[in-house]
Design a protein around this motif. Structure first.
Motif, PDB file in Angstrom:
ATOM      1  N   ARG A  83      40.431  46.115  33.170  1.00  0.00           N
ATOM      2  CA  ARG A  83      41.215  45.390  34.168  1.00  0.00           C
ATOM      3  C   ARG A  83      40.374  44.376  34.947  1.00  0.00           C
ATOM      4  NH1 ARG A  83      46.130  47.479  36.293  1.00  0.00           N
ATOM      5  NH2 ARG A  83      46.556  47.515  34.099  1.00  0.00           N
ATOM      6  N   TYR A 121      41.581  40.362  35.290  1.00  0.00           N
ATOM      7  CA  TYR A 121      42.250  39.906  36.499  1.00  0.00           C
ATOM      8  C   TYR A 121      41.232  39.671  37.613  1.00  0.00           C
ATOM      9  CZ  TYR A 121      46.175  41.852  33.898  1.00  0.00           C
ATOM     10  OH  TYR A 121      47.095  42.138  32.928  1.00  0.00           O
ATOM     11  N   TYR A 146      43.745  43.750  41.626  1.00  0.00           N
ATOM     12  CA  TYR A 146      44.004  43.186  40.303  1.00  0.00           C
ATOM     13  C   TYR A 146      45.168  42.199  40.375  1.00  0.00           C
ATOM     14  CZ  TYR A 146      41.217  47.248  39.104  1.00  0.00           C
ATOM     15  OH  TYR A 146      40.228  48.186  39.049  1.00  0.00           O
TER      16      TYR A 146
END
Length: 167
Positions: free
Chosen positions: A47, A51, A63
């Motif tokens: 993640r 992001y 995120y």
């Protein structure tokens, strides 16, 4: 400065909100809060590379998919709570206030293997502005709100503080 945590606590417990806003913060002592952070960091290991983190007007989104304008919020809870939805609605409110058109959010519950989409709806701006007023009213009161015993209290980081005089 008002944060999304204030909004979430408004929908969880007024006492917790008042204590938090007035500098009595217990989250750092909570095993459950630590567990939640670990779940958030370890559930989606890629993640952080996909992001960005976004800090804006008192909110911090861990995120954020800037390309698609989607907030990804990871929650530890074993149940979907309205406080989580209110928190991400506040994120959407702040993003919209800062010129980001049609932002969306996804709340992810890794332990449940569920996702919940949170969209901006008609009336949300007025609802959130009312929440802001309610938070400001509650946190500026001279006295802490009375204890409101709820099942969620047992897993709250403020439990020992609130129940110190209970038998």
């Amino acid at each position: 400065m008002l944060t999304a945590t204030h909004i979430a606590y408004l929908h969880t417990c007024h006492r917790k909100l008042w204590l938090f806003a007035n500098g009595i913060q217990m989250e750092h002592t909570s095993q459950l809060v630590s567990e939640g952070k670990l779940i958030g960091e370890s559930s989606y290991s890629d993640r952080a590379t996909k992001y960005t983190e976004l800090a804006l007007d008192g909110i911090k989104i861990d995120y954020y998919d800037a390309k698609n304008r989607i907030v990804h919020e990871v929650k530890k809870s074993n149940k979907v709570e309205y406080a989580h939805i209110a928190q991400v609605k506040y994120y959407l409110y702040i993003l919209r206030k800062n010129g980001i058109e049609d932002p969306q959010a996804i709340i992810e519950y890794p332990k449940l293997r569920q996702k919940e989409s949170v969209l901006w709806e008609q009336g949300d701006q007025e609802k959130i502005e009312n929440w802001i007023k309610e938070v400001q009213d509650l946190i500026t009161r001279a006295e802490c709100p009375a204890l409101d015993k709820k099942p969620i209290c047992k897993s709250c980081s403020y439990f020992d503080f609130c129940y110190i005089h209970e038998v």
